[in-house]
Write a protein that holds these residues in place. Sequence first.
Motif, mmCIF file in Angstrom:
data_model
loop_
_atom_site.group_PDB
_atom_site.id
_atom_site.type_symbol
_atom_site.label_atom_id
_atom_site.label_comp_id
_atom_site.label_asym_id
_atom_site.label_seq_id
_atom_site.Cartn_x
_atom_site.Cartn_y
_atom_site.Cartn_z
ATOM 1 N N ASP A 1 51.748 56.513 37.517
ATOM 2 C CA ASP A 1 52.929 56.142 36.725
ATOM 3 C C ASP A 1 53.493 57.398 36.095
ATOM 4 O OD1 ASP A 1 52.166 53.447 37.151
ATOM 5 O OD2 ASP A 1 51.044 53.396 35.273
ATOM 6 N N GLU B 1 36.032 49.863 40.976
ATOM 7 C CA GLU B 1 37.304 49.230 40.614
ATOM 8 C C GLU B 1 38.236 50.246 39.970
ATOM 9 O OE1 GLU B 1 36.831 45.624 38.392
ATOM 10 O OE2 GLU B 1 35.532 44.730 39.943
ATOM 11 N N LYS B 2 39.529 50.025 40.196
ATOM 12 C CA LYS B 2 40.534 50.965 39.695
ATOM 13 C C LYS B 2 40.537 51.028 38.182
ATOM 14 C CE LYS B 2 44.545 51.907 42.520
ATOM 15 N NZ LYS B 2 45.944 51.577 42.827
ATOM 16 N N ALA C 1 39.107 60.759 44.504
ATOM 17 C CA ALA C 1 39.633 60.211 43.247
ATOM 18 C C ALA C 1 39.653 58.676 43.294
ATOM 19 C CB ALA C 1 41.023 60.763 42.951
ATOM 20 N N LEU C 2 39.711 58.118 44.508
ATOM 21 C CA LEU C 2 39.626 56.658 44.660
ATOM 22 C C LEU C 2 38.217 56.225 45.084
ATOM 23 C CD1 LEU C 2 43.044 55.636 46.274
ATOM 24 C CD2 LEU C 2 42.403 55.689 43.866
ATOM 25 N N LYS D 1 42.713 52.739 34.968
ATOM 26 C CA LYS D 1 43.918 53.448 34.534
ATOM 27 C C LYS D 1 43.546 54.453 33.452
ATOM 28 C CE LYS D 1 48.352 52.361 32.273
ATOM 29 N NZ LYS D 1 49.219 51.199 31.921
ATOM 30 N N TYR E 1 56.562 58.930 33.640
ATOM 31 C CA TYR E 1 57.459 58.470 32.581
ATOM 32 C C TYR E 1 58.589 59.477 32.469
ATOM 33 C CZ TYR E 1 53.774 55.198 31.390
ATOM 34 O OH TYR E 1 52.843 54.181 31.447
ATOM 35 N N ALA F 1 42.962 65.285 39.324
ATOM 36 C CA ALA F 1 44.397 65.164 39.611
ATOM 37 C C ALA F 1 45.182 66.084 38.696
ATOM 38 C CB ALA F 1 44.861 63.718 39.412
ATOM 39 N N THR G 1 49.130 65.628 42.279
ATOM 40 C CA THR G 1 48.247 66.099 43.346
ATOM 41 C C THR G 1 46.846 65.563 43.082
ATOM 42 O OG1 THR G 1 49.581 68.098 43.453
ATOM 43 C CG2 THR G 1 47.459 68.180 44.549
ATOM 44 N N VAL H 1 51.563 60.434 31.607
ATOM 45 C CA VAL H 1 51.340 60.076 33.004
ATOM 46 C C VAL H 1 50.101 59.196 33.067
ATOM 47 C CG1 VAL H 1 50.024 62.221 33.440
ATOM 48 C CG2 VAL H 1 51.058 61.007 35.356
ATOM 49 N N ASP H 2 50.156 58.166 33.901
ATOM 50 C CA ASP H 2 48.984 57.320 34.130
ATOM 51 C C ASP H 2 48.408 57.647 35.497
ATOM 52 O OD1 ASP H 2 49.778 55.927 31.811
ATOM 53 O OD2 ASP H 2 50.890 54.449 32.983
ATOM 54 N N PHE H 3 47.171 58.112 35.487
ATOM 55 C CA PHE H 3 46.455 58.280 36.744
ATOM 56 C C PHE H 3 45.594 57.043 36.969
ATOM 57 C CE2 PHE H 3 46.880 62.790 35.270
ATOM 58 C CZ PHE H 3 47.659 63.251 36.311
ATOM 59 N N TYR H 4 45.340 56.722 38.220
ATOM 60 C CA TYR H 4 44.454 55.614 38.556
ATOM 61 C C TYR H 4 43.321 56.186 39.396
ATOM 62 C CZ TYR H 4 48.167 52.622 36.844
ATOM 63 O OH TYR H 4 49.101 52.021 36.038
ATOM 64 N N ILE H 5 42.110 56.023 38.899
ATOM 65 C CA ILE H 5 40.962 56.547 39.626
ATOM 66 C C ILE H 5 39.957 55.426 39.842
ATOM 67 C CG2 ILE H 5 41.297 58.865 38.677
ATOM 68 C CD1 ILE H 5 39.028 58.345 36.729
ATOM 69 N N VAL H 6 39.051 55.611 40.773
ATOM 70 C CA VAL H 6 38.012 54.625 41.054
ATOM 71 C C VAL H 6 36.669 55.301 40.822
ATOM 72 C CG1 VAL H 6 36.985 53.098 42.782
ATOM 73 C CG2 VAL H 6 39.477 53.428 42.725
#
Lengths: 126, 126, 126, 126
Positions: A92, B38-39, A81-82, B41, A94, B73, A76, B91-96
């Motif tokens: 991702d 930029e993103k 967040a972007l 990880k 796992y 998140a 969530t 878990v991999d979150f991707y934030i900007v």
Amino acid sequence: MKINRYVDISTIDRDAKKDYIDRHSPFIHCAKSAKKGEKLKVTVKLGDEYPHPDDFDHYIAWVQLWNGESNLAQATFVAGALGNQAGHVEVDFYIVPTRNLKLTAMAFCTKHGLWQSDEVVVEVTE
Amino acid sequence: MKINRYVDISTIDRDAKKDYIDRHSPFIHCAKSAKKGEKLKVTVKLGDEYPHPDDFDHYIAWVQLWNGESNLAQATFVAGALGNQAGHVEVDFYIVPTRNLKLTAMAFCTKHGLWQSDEVVVEVTE
Amino acid sequence: MKINRYVDISTIDRDAKKDYIDRHSPFIHCAKSAKKGEKLKVTVKLGDEYPHPDDFDHYIAWVQLWNGESNLAQATFVAGALGNQAGHVEVDFYIVPTRNLKLTAMAFCTKHGLWQSDEVVVEVTE
Amino acid sequence: MKINRYVDISTIDRDAKKDYIDRHSPFIHCAKSAKKGEKLKVTVKLGDEYPHPDDFDHYIAWVQLWNGESNLAQATFVAGALGNQAGHVEVDFYIVPTRNLKLTAMAFCTKHGLWQSDEVVVEVTE
């Protein structure tokens, strides 16, 4: 409540509709085969070509990873967040499989509802 | 309700306590600097050395990623996502990012409560 | 990451600070005693006197109910669930206690972080 | 991934199947009309007649409340919140409608997948 399904956008004429479908669809990226009992990385990413807004009133609020009828995990997000710019929500997970997987992902857009990915089959061997 | 904090396990004598602290602690793994817009990880992983059970009555049910006081998140898991064997929830979150980050992670064990990671600072440049 | 705690607002001078603390604080409303094995309604409500905005960029995104160190339940909301007008986020959880309870609630505001309620003790008898 | 739908159990012969369908189905209980801008209580309850187990490896992990294609709220539970005895998972959400509602609920059983309620229409007047 309805679930929107991905449609191959190369079969669609109108650019706006291609964009609309693609940017709302979750895609599963992972190896097509895995070892029983070993960690498998499963990426869920929104949009293959077109980015989705990350506005306060219009963003991807959550994604879920399913194996068959089992909901393995949910991520969530908050708006922003972007960085409040258009992008591809991505996470991702796992997991450790014990038998063959039939993975699907769901994604929820706060303006345009629920979207389901195509199914991805992972063969799991000893 | 209390929050358990990570303690450097090299400072701890008893092996059982080292194990207990390490396997419940979320660790943040990410680059120490990032580009604005930029993103990035950000991996949240439970346990640096010791694995945690994935039993139905004892598992890591969720992890959260925070930036300062903002909850970016949350990922929620079912028991069995790690194949019901001991392992490291990940878990991999991707934030900007748009400015410097002060990241912390929280993790909830269904038997042993809430655990907070050390803070990780990420410098964000134009 | 820090946790804000409720402070009795009658002890506070400034009106703006009373408002700020009250509207962000989760309050637990439930019976002070319960029967073992019978359903108990536990209401978590934000704010005793002052309402909180329900704006897209400023709303209460989730509340959690804890018993001691155990996270019993979490409710997650979208902005707009309160009609985009100021109000009191509220949810009734139903739990079945087996022993005495020490309940706390947590609430997360997307602008002002995490808030913890006072503890409510429920005596559970056969 | 498939969604199971409620079927009127009075039309079903086998008792085991009546039980199976009823105890997995979320039911929405709320007023059929509401005032615009005023709080409306919406109860989501699992099972009308038959209770569902609350075992560590078999429980209702979450329920969602939807209005049309919009996911208003989600409540997530741990196994044991109902005292590890069979019962009816239940949660009251409070929403503030601004126009007519078409409510549905979803519920996820960790063994038997996703279930969707019948739709409940709420007329909202000034």
